[in-house]
Design a protein around this motif. Structure first.
Motif, mmCIF file in Angstrom:
data_model
loop_
_atom_site.group_PDB
_atom_site.id
_atom_site.type_symbol
_atom_site.label_atom_id
_atom_site.label_comp_id
_atom_site.label_asym_id
_atom_site.label_seq_id
_atom_site.Cartn_x
_atom_site.Cartn_y
_atom_site.Cartn_z
ATOM 1 N N LYS A 67 34.837 49.497 36.591
ATOM 2 C CA LYS A 67 34.905 50.802 37.981
ATOM 3 C C LYS A 67 34.403 50.443 38.988
ATOM 4 N N LYS A 68 32.704 50.311 38.596
ATOM 5 C CA LYS A 68 31.768 49.573 39.828
ATOM 6 C C LYS A 68 32.728 48.132 40.662
ATOM 7 N N GLY A 69 32.928 47.477 39.629
ATOM 8 C CA GLY A 69 33.355 45.671 40.585
ATOM 9 C C GLY A 69 34.507 46.318 40.691
ATOM 10 N N ALA A 70 35.631 47.206 40.472
ATOM 11 C CA ALA A 70 36.621 47.215 41.034
ATOM 12 C C ALA A 70 36.293 48.069 42.568
ATOM 13 N N ALA A 71 35.195 49.167 43.104
ATOM 14 C CA ALA A 71 35.217 49.730 44.051
ATOM 15 C C ALA A 71 34.342 48.571 44.830
ATOM 16 N N SER A 72 33.910 48.287 44.586
ATOM 17 C CA SER A 72 32.401 47.299 45.365
ATOM 18 C C SER A 72 32.714 46.144 45.482
ATOM 19 N N GLY A 73 33.704 45.648 44.645
ATOM 20 C CA GLY A 73 33.361 43.907 43.782
ATOM 21 C C GLY A 73 31.821 43.122 43.516
ATOM 22 N N GLY A 74 31.083 44.113 43.618
ATOM 23 C CA GLY A 74 29.876 43.389 42.800
ATOM 24 C C GLY A 74 29.390 42.471 42.371
ATOM 25 N N GLY A 75 28.270 42.498 41.539
ATOM 26 C CA GLY A 75 27.780 41.333 40.714
ATOM 27 C C GLY A 75 28.040 41.717 39.050
ATOM 28 N N ASP A 76 28.037 43.396 39.363
ATOM 29 C CA ASP A 76 28.372 44.311 37.838
ATOM 30 C C ASP A 76 29.351 43.495 37.378
ATOM 31 N N GLY A 77 30.263 43.452 37.799
ATOM 32 C CA GLY A 77 31.038 43.700 37.152
ATOM 33 C C GLY A 77 31.437 41.882 36.491
ATOM 34 N N LYS A 78 30.819 40.771 37.504
ATOM 35 C CA LYS A 78 30.745 39.424 36.238
ATOM 36 C C LYS A 78 29.446 39.438 35.602
ATOM 37 N N ARG A 79 28.947 40.375 35.914
ATOM 38 C CA ARG A 79 27.554 40.708 34.608
ATOM 39 C C ARG A 79 28.166 40.786 33.568
ATOM 40 N N ALA A 80 29.503 41.963 33.768
ATOM 41 C CA ALA A 80 29.523 42.359 32.626
ATOM 42 C C ALA A 80 31.015 41.481 31.630
ATOM 43 N N ALA A 81 31.187 40.546 32.037
ATOM 44 C CA ALA A 81 32.315 39.782 31.680
ATOM 45 C C ALA A 81 31.335 38.969 30.918
ATOM 46 N N GLN A 82 30.408 38.427 31.721
ATOM 47 C CA GLN A 82 29.556 37.631 31.113
ATOM 48 C C GLN A 82 28.882 37.680 29.878
ATOM 49 N N LYS A 128 27.934 49.902 19.234
ATOM 50 C CA LYS A 128 27.662 51.058 19.825
ATOM 51 C C LYS A 128 27.085 50.579 21.062
ATOM 52 N N GLY A 129 28.074 51.008 21.868
ATOM 53 C CA GLY A 129 27.694 51.203 24.028
ATOM 54 C C GLY A 129 28.519 49.486 23.991
ATOM 55 N N ALA A 130 29.326 48.874 23.248
ATOM 56 C CA ALA A 130 30.503 47.983 24.230
ATOM 57 C C ALA A 130 31.680 48.289 24.678
ATOM 58 N N LYS A 131 31.818 49.556 24.464
ATOM 59 C CA LYS A 131 32.950 50.217 24.975
ATOM 60 C C LYS A 131 32.409 50.028 26.575
ATOM 61 N N GLY A 132 31.483 51.110 26.824
ATOM 62 C CA GLY A 132 30.765 51.599 28.182
ATOM 63 C C GLY A 132 30.483 50.449 28.544
ATOM 64 N N ALA A 133 30.331 49.520 28.139
ATOM 65 C CA ALA A 133 29.649 48.327 28.865
ATOM 66 C C ALA A 133 31.039 47.440 28.980
#
Length: 653
Positions: free
Chosen positions: A454-469, A443-448
């Motif tokens: 989207k966040k990473g695409a917009a801001s280029g921040g570390g949330d995208g890297k964290r999600a990929a990790q 549960k929640g895997a899709k959301g993760a």
């Protein structure tokens, strides 16, 4: 592989490597494949006048170049012209300078037998009367030393590379086409190609020194390399390198275009083309051994060479496929029972071909029960047969495990979180990664996956890297869970252990086979002995007697050979040769001989021979007063305190 299994596997592999190393160490120096059966002047002969030439007769044809035969005078100076010539049949000669002085001359030779192995030796003859000589013959046998050991190791690596390359490719095409995308299988086959290519280049460089001086410094001698390229073995090694270039193209297509092909019709056509091309390349590689070694000489060579090619291909398909299956079971994704079942049938057919061709080759190389039991080649052959029987026995249990896998119910696939597909390339594109598609995950895997993207695409921040990790971690956990469940399956675990045992025996079997290919065939050895005995009889019935001895000290074992000519009542010429177990001259300080005729209470009659060369003593005018069964006692002293007297009975007169 579980933590408890891994140490056992490593221990077993280390043990197998140790056994392999011991077998390869026992193979050096290499046994000669052509034997000196006669000479003119004969060994130990005393001639009245200086001969114009020295001729040597071998049990088979040999390759000989200028300088292969050297004749040295009592001072160690060369007295031959250096030019060797064929005299018809298996006889070769070198001419001598005129005006030779009286004394003992030493003849040394180093040639290459028809099946590519170096042969060396030495003997003496005398002009006028025996004398002392300053000639020191090297104790190193041709093909021995560091270079011989390296060459033997390269031979083993080349056989191993051939088996992995051909057997791994055959496993993919015939048993598991999906394996073309498995990284572990790709590494195995490419490693086989690299091993065979590297070993072939090493053998090409080592060949000149291996058949010549045996010096490490001569390995990179370009003149020697040029000479090697003009020989049969050199041509075979170069041909192997050219075929390996074609094999590289085959491997590139097998793990490139073939793996990416998705339409069934196109893949079927490509499979057929790869099978035909792969067979041609594999047969060509096998022929580079058949045309340069045992199969190319002796009885029925025209039949033996294609039979040897089939034998090598059968060994590669069986043992190479076995190695591939072992790697897949331990490192790759879950393999279907149908794949193991197909390989079982292919292996069974390979064993049948192996047995039929092996029986023929054994008959051809041995030929008699005495050669099978009384020669080193025959004894190695019996060890090889025993290992094959053990291997087939273990394979029987593997087939039983395969049958159980086929009958076992199919388990539900393990659900893997979304993101596991990131590990598809690492897992080979099957197994857990394929099953993960569309599974949904926790549960929640899709959301993760979606929101951080989207966040990473917009801001280029570390949330995208964290999600990929996190996705990679979930994929690793899922893959580990799937592997743990797979390893816990008792059927697959039993199959893995059985295949590992097969592979272990196969490693030792390959080592024995490598030693076997560098050992003088039993038939050749017996024919050489028969020819030597016949030559001895033609020279007037001279007596030759070998007496083993052991003084009990360090380096105290050897053989004393007594030669008495013409072995009759009256005066005789006696020669005593003291040799080590490897047949080389044994330099010891003293030898004494005594003759006793116990039936007539005569003797002992002592004889103290004169030392004329390393390991060679002689005495002229040895008087035998009457015919009978004489006891010949030899006293050998190997040091100041180590001495022994050994004896044998012989009929004289």
């Amino acid at each position: 592989m579980s933590r408890t299994t891994a140490p056992r596997v490593r221990t077993l592999l280390l043990l197998l490597l140790a056994v392999t190393g011991a077998l390869l160490a026992g193979a050096a120096p290499v046994s000669a494949h052509a034997a000196l059966t006669g000479s003119d002047p004969q060994q130990g002969a005393v001639v009245a006048e200086a001969p114009a030439q020295v001729s040597l007769t071998f049990s088979e044809q040999v390759a000989m170049s200028d300088g292969s035969v050297r004749v040295l005078d009592p001072k160690g100076e060369r007295v031959d012209t250096g030019k060797t010539s064929g005299q018809g049949g298996n006889t070769y000669a070198v001419k001598l300078h005129s005006g030779l002085p009286d004394g003992t001359f030493t003849v040394t030779y180093q040639v290459v037998s028809a099946d590519s192995h170096p042969v060396s030796g030495a003997f003496t003859f005398s002009i006028g009367a025996p004398s002392k000589t300053t000639v020191a013959v090297s104790d190193q046998e041709a093909g021995g030393g560091i270079v011989g050991g390296l060459y033997g190791f390269a031979r083993y690596v080349s056989y191993t590379g051939f088996i992995l390359l051909v057997g791994g490719s055959a496993f993919v095409l015939a048993c598991w086409q999906g394996g073309s995308g498995v990284r572990a299988v790709q590494r195995l086959v490419v490693s086989g190609w690299l091993a065979l290519t590297g070993a072939t280049l090493a053998m090409l460089l080592l060949r000149g020194s291996y058949t010549g001086s045996g010096k490490v410094g001569d390995v990179f001698d370009l003149d020697l390399l040029s000479q090697v390229l003009q020989t049969k073995t050199g041509a075979a090694l170069v041909s192997r390198l050219l075929l390996l270039a074609a094999a590289a193209l085959f491997v590139a297509v097998l793990f490139g275009a073939y793996e990416k092909r998705e339409d069934d019709e196109g893949k079927s056509d490509l499979t057929f083309g790869l099978a035909i091309g792969g067979f041609v390349v594999a047969a060509g590689l096998a022929a580079t051994w058949a045309m340069a070694e045992h199969a190319s000489t002796g009885l029925q060579a025209n039949i033996a060479m294609p039979v040897d090619v089939l034998h090598l291909l059968a060994v590669a398909v069986w043992l190479g496929g076995l190695s591939t299956l072992l790697v897949v079971l331990h490192r790759g994704p879950s393999v279907e029972a149908a794949t193991v079942n197909r390989f079982s049938r292919v292996a069974f057919a390979s064993v049948i071909v192996l047995v039929v061709t092996g029986v023929y080759q054994s008959w051809r190389q041995v030929g008699s029960w005495s050669a099978l039991t009384g020669t080193w080649y025959g004894q190695l052959l019996m060890i090889k047969v025993a290992l094959v029987v053990v291997l087939v026995g273990i394979a029987y249990f593997s087939r039983r495990w395969t049958g159980r896998l086929t009958q076992a119910p199919v388990k539900e696939p393990v659900k893997v979180p979304v993101g596991a597909s990131a590990s598809k390339k690492e897992s080979g594109g099957s197994g857990a990664s394929k099953e993960s598609k569309g599974s949904g995950g926790p549960k929640g895997a899709k959301g993760a996956k979606a929101r951080p993207a989207k966040k990473g695409a917009a801001s280029g921040g570390g949330d995208g890297k964290r999600a990929a990790q996190l996705a990679r971690q979930r994929a690793a956990v899922a893959a580990t869970r799937e592997k743990r469940l797979r390893d816990a399956d008792p059927l697959r675990s039993g199959l893995r252990r059985s295949v590992l045992a097969e592979a272990g025996v196969a490693v030792v079997l390959l080592a024995v086979t490598t030693v076997l290919t560098s050992t003088e065939p039993g038939r050749t050895e017996e024919e050489a002995k028969a020819a030597t005995a016949a030559a001895s009889e033609q020279t007037g019935g001279a007596l030759s007697l070998d007496i083993p001895f052991d003084t009990g000290g360090q380096d105290g074992k050897g053989i004393a050979r007594i030669e008495l000519d013409p072995a009759r009542v009256g005066g005789n010429d006696m020669h005593v040769y003291v040799e080590r177990a490897n047949g080389k001259a044994f330099d010891i300080p003293e030898v004494k001989v005594a003759f006793t005729l116990k039936a007539k209470d005569i003797g002992p009659l002592p004889v103290v021979p004169d030392r004329i060369a390393t390991g060679h003593w002689t005495a002229s005018g040895v008087q035998i007063p009457m015919a009978g069964s004489w006891q010949i006692a030899v006293t050998v002293r190997t040091s100041d305190i180590d001495q022994v007297t050994v004896d044998k009975n012989a009929q004289i007169g």
